[in-house]
Design a protein around this motif. Structure first.
Motif, PDB file in Angstrom:
ATOM      1  N   TYR A  32      -8.268 -10.626 -43.024  1.00 45.90           N
ATOM      2  CA  TYR A  32      -7.526 -10.497 -44.283  1.00 45.90           C
ATOM      3  C   TYR A  32      -6.070 -10.129 -44.018  1.00 45.90           C
ATOM      4  O   TYR A  32      -5.161 -10.624 -44.660  1.00 45.90           O
ATOM      5  CB  TYR A  32      -8.202  -9.436 -45.155  1.00 45.90           C
ATOM      6  N   ASN A  33      -5.843  -9.257 -43.031  1.00 48.44           N
ATOM      7  CA  ASN A  33      -4.484  -8.858 -42.653  1.00 48.44           C
ATOM      8  C   ASN A  33      -4.446  -8.637 -41.146  1.00 48.44           C
ATOM      9  O   ASN A  33      -4.662  -7.515 -40.675  1.00 48.44           O
ATOM     10  CB  ASN A  33      -4.058  -7.595 -43.401  1.00 48.44           C
ATOM     11  N   PRO A  34      -4.170  -9.695 -40.378  1.00 45.92           N
ATOM     12  CA  PRO A  34      -4.228  -9.599 -38.908  1.00 45.92           C
ATOM     13  C   PRO A  34      -3.270  -8.556 -38.323  1.00 45.92           C
ATOM     14  O   PRO A  34      -3.485  -8.084 -37.209  1.00 45.92           O
ATOM     15  CB  PRO A  34      -3.832 -11.004 -38.448  1.00 45.92           C
ATOM     16  N   ASN A  35      -2.216  -8.224 -39.065  1.00 42.42           N
ATOM     17  CA  ASN A  35      -1.209  -7.294 -38.553  1.00 42.42           C
ATOM     18  C   ASN A  35      -1.459  -5.842 -38.977  1.00 42.42           C
ATOM     19  O   ASN A  35      -0.658  -4.963 -38.645  1.00 42.42           O
ATOM     20  CB  ASN A  35       0.183  -7.735 -39.026  1.00 42.42           C
ATOM     21  N   MET A  93      -9.741  -7.107 -38.757  1.00 44.44           N
ATOM     22  CA  MET A  93     -10.980  -7.633 -38.184  1.00 44.44           C
ATOM     23  C   MET A  93     -11.358  -8.939 -38.854  1.00 44.44           C
ATOM     24  O   MET A  93     -11.185  -9.113 -40.076  1.00 44.44           O
ATOM     25  CB  MET A  93     -12.112  -6.610 -38.349  1.00 44.44           C
ATOM     26  N   THR A  94     -11.904  -9.881 -38.077  1.00 46.50           N
ATOM     27  CA  THR A  94     -12.418 -11.122 -38.658  1.00 46.50           C
ATOM     28  C   THR A  94     -13.731 -10.832 -39.393  1.00 46.50           C
ATOM     29  O   THR A  94     -14.343  -9.774 -39.209  1.00 46.50           O
ATOM     30  CB  THR A  94     -12.671 -12.167 -37.566  1.00 46.50           C
TER      31      THR A  94
END
Length: 352
Positions: A32-35, A93-94
């Motif tokens: 949802y928010n990789p950073n 997290m994926t």
């Protein structure tokens, strides 16, 4: 020609739809928010459905869509595999990582360490300082909680401090969300492991020999072990101090161990005064005959084994040596003891 064109268009549409569908499905696994650098404790209650879990994750900003989470779970066979508990999750997290963690039951944990020789009140402080347990609730449980489903707890005599000596020294890994009672039970279960594997078999093997000295239960062994724990700094001294205790028990001498006086007083200080010896407490071994009513701390396994296996000696007295390194001087009679005691206090004065 028109038919051919129509077929081509339909095929293109189907390919496009398939491509879009595959892209959509593959996109379900994106973070949802990789950073994000945020980690969030998420509580998944018992009995939560996939829909419930998706809503909880969306509300806490871990995923962007509960409906996508539901679809991803269905397509990847996660339904009915999720385990209730408290999990440390992140928007970076994926979906696979999130689903794997919740399905694995790998709940978030914290740790605390209980050194040998601490009293229950000190152990409560350590647990409370983790920020995951209430000190007042812990104290209430220690004072009046019902832990009688543990065999060794049922053998604590009336008048002894509840649980003192039974919260085994160790490093504990506790799942987030554990109640105060569950924390206490985790520690009692650790003692139970040691009790069943080490303490009880050794006690049963030596039961007749120990009863000669008036040592009739594991509770008595813990009472001796706690004194040994408080009186010794070095492992080699433990079985010798144990022998002093048994020698005194054999001839009917009072144990007269200073740590039991301090326990009865309720606080520590460097020197025990003659006036302190008069405190009327079942823990004060200057006041009572034989063993104190219970342990004065939580002894480690080494001290417990020393209590079960004293060496043979003719010692009836001991005092810290004049070396100032925590070592002990032993003596067979009182005049040797007083000489050793004077040497110890003289060395303290020289070092002040």
């Amino acid at each position: 020609m028109k038919i051919k064109i129509a077929i081509i268009v339909i095929l293109l549409l189907l390919v496009g739809a398939g491509f879009f569908g595959m892209s959509y499905i593959n996109g379900l696994d994106e973070a949802y928010n990789p950073n994000s650098k945020e980690d969030v404790l998420i509580d998944i209650p018992m009995g939560s459905s996939t829909v419930d879990i998706g809503s909880i994750l969306e509300q806490n900003g871990i995923i962007g869509s509960a409906s996508k989470f539901k679809l991803f779970s269905k397509l990847n066979d996660y339904d009915e595999k999720y385990v209730a508990g408290v999990y440390l999750l992140s928007p970076r997290m994926t979906a696979t990582e999130i689903c794997d963690r919740i399905a694995s039951g790998e709940t978030a944990t914290y740790r605390f360490t209980v050194p040998e020789g601490l009293q229950v009140k000190d152990i409560i402080d350590i647990i409370a300082k983790t920020g995951h347990a209430d000190k007042t609730k812990l104290q209430e449980l220690v004072n009046s909680g019902d832990f009688s489903d543990y065999e060794f707890i049922r053998n604590i005599p009336e008048g002894a401090d509840n649980l003192e000596g039974y919260l085994f020294p160790d490093t504990y890994t506790i799942p987030y969300g554990y109640t105060e009672e569950e924390i206490i039970r985790a520690m009692l279960s650790r003692f139970e492991d040691v009790y069943n594997s080490e303490i009880l078999p050794a006690f049963n093997q030596k039961r007749d020999e120990l009863s000669y000295y008036g040592v009739n239960s594991v509770h008595d062994i813990l009472s001796i072990a706690a004194i040994i724990e408080e009186e010794t700094l070095f492992p080699d001294d433990k079985p010798i101090v144990s022998s002093v205790i048994y020698n005194r028990l054999e001839v009917g001498m009072k144990l007269q161990m200073d740590p039991t006086v301090l326990y009865a007083l309720g606080y520590n200080k460097e020197d025990v005064l003659y006036s302190d010896l008069e405190i009327e407490s079942p823990y004060n071994t200057y006041y009572v005959e034989g063993l104190p009513i219970g342990p004065i701390c939580s002894p480690g396994l080494e001290s417990i084994l020393a209590a079960l296996n004293p060496v043979e000696s003719n010692y009836y007295y001991f005092v810290l040596s004049d070396k100032g390194d925590g070592s002990i001087k032993y003596s067979e009679n009182d005049w040797e003891f007083y000489e050793d005691k004077e040497a110890y206090y003289a060395s303290r004065e020289d070092n002040d």
